[in-house]
Write an enzyme that holds these catalytic residues in place. Structure first.
Site, PDB file in Angstrom:
ATOM      1  N   ILE A 103       0.839  -1.205   0.000  1.00 47.30           N
ATOM      2  CA  ILE A 103       0.000   0.000   0.000  1.00 47.30           C
ATOM      3  C   ILE A 103       0.870   1.249   0.000  1.00 47.30           C
ATOM      4  O   ILE A 103       1.909   1.276   0.662  1.00 47.30           O
ATOM      5  CB  ILE A 103      -0.964  -0.014   1.213  1.00 47.30           C
ATOM      6  CG1 ILE A 103      -1.928   1.171   1.191  1.00 47.30           C
ATOM      7  CG2 ILE A 103      -0.240  -0.090   2.527  1.00 47.30           C
ATOM      8  CD1 ILE A 103      -3.127   1.001   2.127  1.00 47.30           C
ATOM      9  N   ASP A 105       0.643   5.218   0.942  1.00 49.21           N
ATOM     10  CA  ASP A 105      -0.203   6.066   1.774  1.00 49.21           C
ATOM     11  C   ASP A 105       0.345   7.498   1.653  1.00 49.21           C
ATOM     12  O   ASP A 105       0.059   8.187   0.681  1.00 49.21           O
ATOM     13  CB  ASP A 105      -0.129   5.475   3.187  1.00 49.21           C
ATOM     14  CG  ASP A 105      -1.000   6.149   4.203  1.00 49.21           C
ATOM     15  OD1 ASP A 105      -1.848   6.948   3.820  1.00 49.21           O
ATOM     16  OD2 ASP A 105      -0.845   5.868   5.403  1.00 49.21           O
ATOM     17  N   SER A 106       1.195   7.920   2.570  1.00 49.48           N
ATOM     18  CA  SER A 106       1.821   9.239   2.426  1.00 49.48           C
ATOM     19  C   SER A 106       2.805   9.235   1.256  1.00 49.48           C
ATOM     20  O   SER A 106       3.097  10.280   0.683  1.00 49.48           O
ATOM     21  CB  SER A 106       2.573   9.611   3.707  1.00 49.48           C
ATOM     22  OG  SER A 106       3.699   8.781   3.882  1.00 49.48           O
ATOM     23  N   LEU A 108       5.901   8.384   1.687  1.00 52.71           N
ATOM     24  CA  LEU A 108       7.233   8.631   2.259  1.00 52.71           C
ATOM     25  C   LEU A 108       8.125   7.389   2.186  1.00 52.71           C
ATOM     26  O   LEU A 108       9.295   7.486   1.827  1.00 52.71           O
ATOM     27  CB  LEU A 108       7.109   9.094   3.725  1.00 52.71           C
ATOM     28  CG  LEU A 108       6.451  10.459   3.922  1.00 52.71           C
ATOM     29  CD1 LEU A 108       6.202  10.729   5.399  1.00 52.71           C
ATOM     30  CD2 LEU A 108       7.317  11.568   3.317  1.00 52.71           C
TER      31      LEU A 108
HETATM   32  P1  5GP Z   1       3.570   5.529   3.531  1.00 46.37           P
HETATM   33  O1  5GP Z   1       5.039   5.729   3.768  1.00 46.37           O
HETATM   34  O2  5GP Z   1       3.176   5.550   2.085  1.00 46.37           O
HETATM   35  O3  5GP Z   1       2.773   6.500   4.354  1.00 46.37           O
HETATM   36  O4  5GP Z   1       3.186   4.148   4.191  1.00 46.37           O
HETATM   37  C1  5GP Z   1       3.285   2.942   3.560  1.00 46.37           C
HETATM   38  C2  5GP Z   1       3.168   1.868   4.616  1.00 46.37           C
HETATM   39  O5  5GP Z   1       2.182   2.239   5.582  1.00 46.37           O
HETATM   40  C3  5GP Z   1       2.675   0.571   4.069  1.00 46.37           C
HETATM   41  O6  5GP Z   1       3.716  -0.264   3.645  1.00 46.37           O
HETATM   42  C4  5GP Z   1       1.937  -0.023   5.241  1.00 46.37           C
HETATM   43  O7  5GP Z   1       2.836  -0.731   6.051  1.00 46.37           O
HETATM   44  C5  5GP Z   1       1.446   1.156   6.026  1.00 46.37           C
HETATM   45  N1  5GP Z   1       0.008   1.453   5.826  1.00 46.37           N
HETATM   46  C6  5GP Z   1      -0.535   2.577   5.317  1.00 46.37           C
HETATM   47  N2  5GP Z   1      -1.879   2.494   5.279  1.00 46.37           N
HETATM   48  C7  5GP Z   1      -2.188   1.281   5.764  1.00 46.37           C
HETATM   49  C8  5GP Z   1      -3.437   0.589   5.964  1.00 46.37           C
HETATM   50  O8  5GP Z   1      -4.552   1.047   5.698  1.00 46.37           O
HETATM   51  N3  5GP Z   1      -3.334  -0.659   6.501  1.00 46.37           N
HETATM   52  C9  5GP Z   1      -2.145  -1.237   6.827  1.00 46.37           C
HETATM   53  N4  5GP Z   1      -2.183  -2.451   7.352  1.00 46.37           N
HETATM   54  N5  5GP Z   1      -0.964  -0.616   6.655  1.00 46.37           N
HETATM   55  C10 5GP Z   1      -0.990   0.624   6.129  1.00 46.37           C
END
Ligand code: 5GP
Length: 178
Positions: A103, A105-106, A108
């Site tokens: 996934i 999300d941000s 980062l």
């Molecule tokens: P980012 O750095 O893009 O914010 O975060 C990515 C990571 O956040 C993903 O690999 C995952 O581990 C976690 N994450 C973000 N949203 C979710 C969610 O809705 N469910 C879960 N289980 N993990 C999430």
């Protein structure tokens, strides 16, 4: 705070259909002479990656490796920390690389990781994510293959966890905070 499982957002059949579609997109984008290294980001993406590569044709030259990168603590909120715990076994110089993440999300985690991998001079570097929470993006990440765009709600299953729980669910479900 405790969590309980909510409704199904993506069923196992819906996921399986989309995984097959992504596999054919990837098959169309590479020639039979290319060697493609799939880099799975542990732990969540291991589930998606293993299903994905098994949908690729047998005569495509596929390699698989994993990295462990952490950005989250034990709950559902970002810790803001991005660290590499486990690196790739070999060099990626001159190789076609597809980073597979559960996934984004941000953004980062991925943008940090892509910066590191780009410095290692791959022939190409692409990104394949199962889920995209596009509303939450804090930094731009080019996603080449995307399974589903989902709303800003915490989900588990099909590799995704909440405090290391519920990775084994076949369907992807919402989590409810209690
Ligand atoms: P980012 O750095 O893009 O914010 O975060 C990515 C990571 O956040 C993903 O690999 C995952 O581990 C976690 N994450 C973000 N949203 C979710 C969610 O809705 N469910 C879960 N289980 N993990 C999430």
């Amino acid at each position: 705070m405790s969590y309980k499982l909510g409704e199904v957002i993506l069923s196992r059949d819906t996921i399986a259909r989309r995984v097959k579609e992504i596999a054919s997109e990837i098959t169309n984008d590479y020639s039979k002479n290319d060697s493609v290294l799939f880099v799975g980001i542990l732990t969540g993406a291991a589930f998606f990656l293993t299903d994905l590569v098994r949908e690729l044709p047998e005569d495509l030259d596929i390699k698989v490796d994993f990295m462990s990168v952490a950005s989250y603590g034990s709950g559902t909120k970002s810790s803001g920390v991005v660290r590499i715990f486990h690196d790739l076994k070999g060099s990626i110089e001159g190789k076609h690389v597809i980073v597979v993440e559960d996934i984004v999300d941000s953004g980062l985690t991925l943008s940090h990781l892509l910066g590191i991998l780009q410095q290692r001079n791959p022939a190409s570097l692409k990104v394949c994510v199962l889920l995209d929470k596009y509303e939450r993006r804090k930094t731009e990440v080019k996603v080449d293959y995307c399974g589903f765009r989902i709303p800003d709600k915490f989900v588990v299953g099909y590799g995704l966890d909440c405090a290391n729980q519920w990775r084994h669910l076949k369907d992807i479900k919402y989590v409810i905070e209690e």
